[in-house]
Design a protein around this motif. Structure first.
Motif, short mmCIF file in Angstrom:
data_model
loop_
_atom_site.label_atom_id
_atom_site.label_comp_id
_atom_site.label_asym_id
_atom_site.label_seq_id
_atom_site.Cartn_x
_atom_site.Cartn_y
_atom_site.Cartn_z
N TRP A 87 48.22 -61.12 -11.44
CA TRP A 87 46.78 -60.89 -11.42
C TRP A 87 46.48 -59.51 -10.87
O TRP A 87 45.38 -58.99 -11.02
N MET A 88 47.42 -58.96 -10.14
CA MET A 88 47.29 -57.58 -9.69
C MET A 88 48.68 -56.94 -9.66
O MET A 88 49.70 -57.63 -9.62
N SER A 89 48.70 -55.60 -9.74
CA SER A 89 50.00 -54.93 -9.74
C SER A 89 50.38 -54.55 -8.32
O SER A 89 49.53 -54.46 -7.44
N PRO A 90 51.66 -54.31 -8.07
CA PRO A 90 52.09 -53.95 -6.72
C PRO A 90 51.53 -52.58 -6.31
O PRO A 90 51.15 -51.79 -7.17
N PRO A 91 51.49 -52.31 -5.00
CA PRO A 91 50.95 -51.02 -4.54
C PRO A 91 51.83 -49.85 -4.99
O PRO A 91 53.05 -49.99 -5.11
N ILE A 92 51.18 -48.69 -5.21
CA ILE A 92 51.90 -47.49 -5.62
C ILE A 92 52.68 -46.91 -4.44
O ILE A 92 53.85 -46.58 -4.55
N ASP A 93 51.97 -46.78 -3.30
CA ASP A 93 52.58 -46.15 -2.13
C ASP A 93 52.39 -47.07 -0.92
O ASP A 93 51.36 -47.04 -0.26
N LEU A 94 53.43 -47.88 -0.66
CA LEU A 94 53.33 -48.90 0.38
C LEU A 94 53.07 -48.29 1.76
O LEU A 94 52.33 -48.84 2.57
N LEU A 95 53.67 -47.13 2.01
CA LEU A 95 53.54 -46.50 3.32
C LEU A 95 52.07 -46.16 3.62
O LEU A 95 51.59 -46.34 4.74
N LYS A 96 51.36 -45.69 2.59
CA LYS A 96 49.94 -45.36 2.78
C LYS A 96 49.13 -46.63 3.03
O LYS A 96 48.20 -46.62 3.83
N VAL A 97 49.50 -47.69 2.31
CA VAL A 97 48.79 -48.96 2.51
C VAL A 97 48.97 -49.41 3.96
O VAL A 97 48.00 -49.76 4.65
N ILE A 98 50.22 -49.35 4.43
CA ILE A 98 50.51 -49.78 5.80
C ILE A 98 49.78 -48.89 6.82
O ILE A 98 49.19 -49.37 7.79
N SER A 99 49.79 -47.57 6.56
CA SER A 99 49.10 -46.64 7.47
C SER A 99 47.61 -46.97 7.56
O SER A 99 47.03 -47.03 8.65
N GLY A 100 47.00 -47.17 6.39
CA GLY A 100 45.58 -47.51 6.37
C GLY A 100 45.31 -48.80 7.12
O GLY A 100 44.37 -48.90 7.91
N TRP A 101 46.18 -49.78 6.89
CA TRP A 101 46.05 -51.09 7.55
C TRP A 101 46.16 -50.95 9.07
O TRP A 101 45.35 -51.51 9.81
N LEU A 102 47.17 -50.18 9.52
CA LEU A 102 47.36 -50.01 10.96
C LEU A 102 46.17 -49.28 11.59
O LEU A 102 45.74 -49.63 12.70
N MET A 103 45.64 -48.29 10.89
CA MET A 103 44.48 -47.58 11.42
C MET A 103 43.30 -48.54 11.57
O MET A 103 42.57 -48.48 12.57
N LEU A 104 43.12 -49.41 10.58
CA LEU A 104 42.02 -50.38 10.66
C LEU A 104 42.24 -51.39 11.79
O LEU A 104 41.29 -51.81 12.45
N ALA A 105 43.52 -51.76 12.01
CA ALA A 105 43.83 -52.68 13.10
C ALA A 105 43.52 -52.02 14.45
O ALA A 105 42.98 -52.66 15.36
N TRP A 106 43.85 -50.75 14.56
CA TRP A 106 43.54 -50.00 15.79
C TRP A 106 42.02 -49.95 16.00
O TRP A 106 41.51 -50.24 17.08
#
Lengths: 263, 225
Positions: free
Chosen positions: A138-157
């Motif tokens: 239903w959706m494709s995998p992320p292009i750049d996982l590291l950026k996804v994780i960075s964005g996620w961590l920033m939002l968690a902070w």
């Protein structure tokens, strides 16, 4: 005792207290009945799936070429991440007031515990849902996982810093709680979740980019969709905002600790 | 050694700041004990909370050179949605102690039966007190802070407390605060009186007792803090 040893000692106590509080929160919040602790990610999953379905029906990404399911999952998960941290911090002091009777249990521990749980729940929900939907194609995998994780961590902070600030502020006035709920509702449409900054008129872009979480969501989506989207973000700006929020939060937490009276 | 140095505590009320403790000084050596007498609202519980570190003084400082228990009172320090057993686990976790060997002692002492595994909010006052006492005995502190907990409860409870605290742990220090002058006479080797925000030391327990009996009948009763 050297300073180093007492610092390590303090770290050990900190770790013990956080673990004890985590176990206590898990038991009192999710209970031992039915699926128990699994509610930690089932609850945000239900929210996210519901919103994804609504957005798909409404065609919210209309005309942008972004796959709607992935757009909704990335958007709503990131809202849950920072908003739940802050919302759950309200009432945290009150619910744990008896435990502050123990010298080593401090206001900061109580607030951090709730943030850890919210971050864990939102992360599990995001990971499980995306894995599931990717598997279902239903959706494709992320292009750049590291950026996804960075964005996620920033939002968690951002969420954790906000939780310290909002949670400590409730020790001063009950008005905080009453203001926070409408604030989250008003922030949601502006949070970067239901739109890409690029879709907005330039004037509005400048206004929206004042909100720190928008930068996190943009980074996350650039990581997820790659070049199919045009992102606008400044992680330096977001980090600066998070540092200010964290310091202000910690200051307020320390002061709140002096005001709070154990029963 | 525990030392309370020039401690002042002010609470905010709607009628402005109210001084509860005014330049209080106290020290306690390991293995020694002291009783603090004071009437309702004199600031006894406040002083105990400051010594335990649950609250911070407005000015002055508290030094703790030995491990100090939390204030052992009627039933504070519990998370009421947790069971008695969960509360034992919580307290063991924050003090880094394995809870398993302690379960039988706490079950035995509290005589809670099935209620040991029921949420604390369903406990009676007597059950709460027994649990509070057993939990603080479960962690081996150098100094116990006792806030009138011994005054409530029945004769059997008193006797068991007496055995646990004053016989099995007679090498430990403790601070007992109460409005009940007789328990101070029974248990303490030294005594002070907390009156009008000041902590007044006395050379003997009997001298403190006499002074306390005197103020108890002469000055007006303060509102409960």
């Amino acid at each position: 005792m050297t300073n180093n040893a007492s610092f390590l000692n303090a770290l050990t106590i900190q770790r013990r207290v956080l673990f004890a509080l985590l176990m206590r929160e898990v038991i009192t919040r999710f209970g031992r009945d039915n699926i128990g602790v699994m509610w930690i990610f089932i609850e945000p999953m239900i929210f996210t799936v519901g919103v994804a379905a609504l957005w798909t029906a409404a065609g919210l990404s209309h005309g942008s070429g972004i796959p709607i399911v992935a757009f909704a999952i990335t958007g709503y998960s990131s809202v849950l991440l920072w908003r739940n941290c802050a919302s759950r911090s309200i009432g945290a002091i009150h619910a744990n007031i008896n435990l502050l009777y123990h010298r080593n249990v401090r206001v900061v521990d109580v607030l951090l515990t709730r943030s850890i749980l919210e971050v864990a729940g939102a992360t599990m929900s995001f990971v499980i849902l995306s894995t599931l939907f990717i598997a279902l194609e239903w959706m494709s995998p992320p292009i750049d996982l590291l950026k996804v994780i960075s964005g996620w961590l920033m939002l968690a902070w951002f969420g954790t810093a906000l939780a310290l600030l909002v949670g400590a502020a409730t020790a001063y006035s009950e008005v905080v709680e009453k203001i926070w709920v409408p604030t989250t509702y008003l922030l949601f449409p502006l949070s970067g979740a239901p739109f890409m900054v690029d879709w907005l008129p330039v004037k509005l872009q400048q206004v929206v980019l004042l909100l720190p979480m928008v930068h996190g969501v943009e980074l996350l989506r650039e990581g997820y969709f790659g070049n199919t989207v045009r992102s606008h973000y400044d992680i330096g700006y977001m980090a600066f905002c998070c540092i200010v929020l964290t310091l202000a939060g910690l200051y307020l937490v320390r002061d709140a600790g002096r005001r709070v009276e154990a029963l | 050694m525990i030392s309370v140095e020039h401690v002042t505590k002010t609470y905010h009320t709607r009628f402005g700041p109210r001084v509860i403790l005014d330049d209080v000084n106290l020290s306690l050596a390991p293995g020694r004990n002291i009783g603090i007498l004071g009437r309702n609202g004199a600031g006894k519980s406040t002083l105990i909370r400051l010594i335990s570190g649950a609250e911070q003084p407005t000015s002055g400082r508290v030094r703790r050179g030995m491990s100090v228990s939390w204030p052992l009172a009627f039933g504070g320090a519990f998370q009421t949605h947790l069971t008695g057993l969960d509360n034992l686990k919580f307290i063991c976790r924050i003090h880094g102690v394995d809870y398993k060997p302690l379960v039988s002692f706490v079950e035995d002492f509290t005589e809670l039966g099935v209620y040991f595994r029921e949420p604390v909010m369903h406990y009676s006052q007597g059950m709460l007190t027994r649990l509070a006492f057993a939990l603080s005995m479960a962690i081996e502190f150098d100094c116990f802070l006792i806030d009138e907990a011994m005054v409530v409860g029945d004769a059997r409870f008193h006797e068991r407390c007496h055995v646990e605290l004053f016989q099995k742990r007679k090498d430990r220090a403790f601070i007992l605060v109460t409005h009940d002058a007789n328990s101070i006479r029974t248990y303490c080797e030294d005594a002070c009186v907390l009156h009008d925000g000041k902590l007044i030391p006395f050379p003997t327990v009997d001298a403190a007792y006499e002074f306390y009996m005197n103020i108890e009948h002469t000055s007006p009763v303060l509102s409960e803090a």
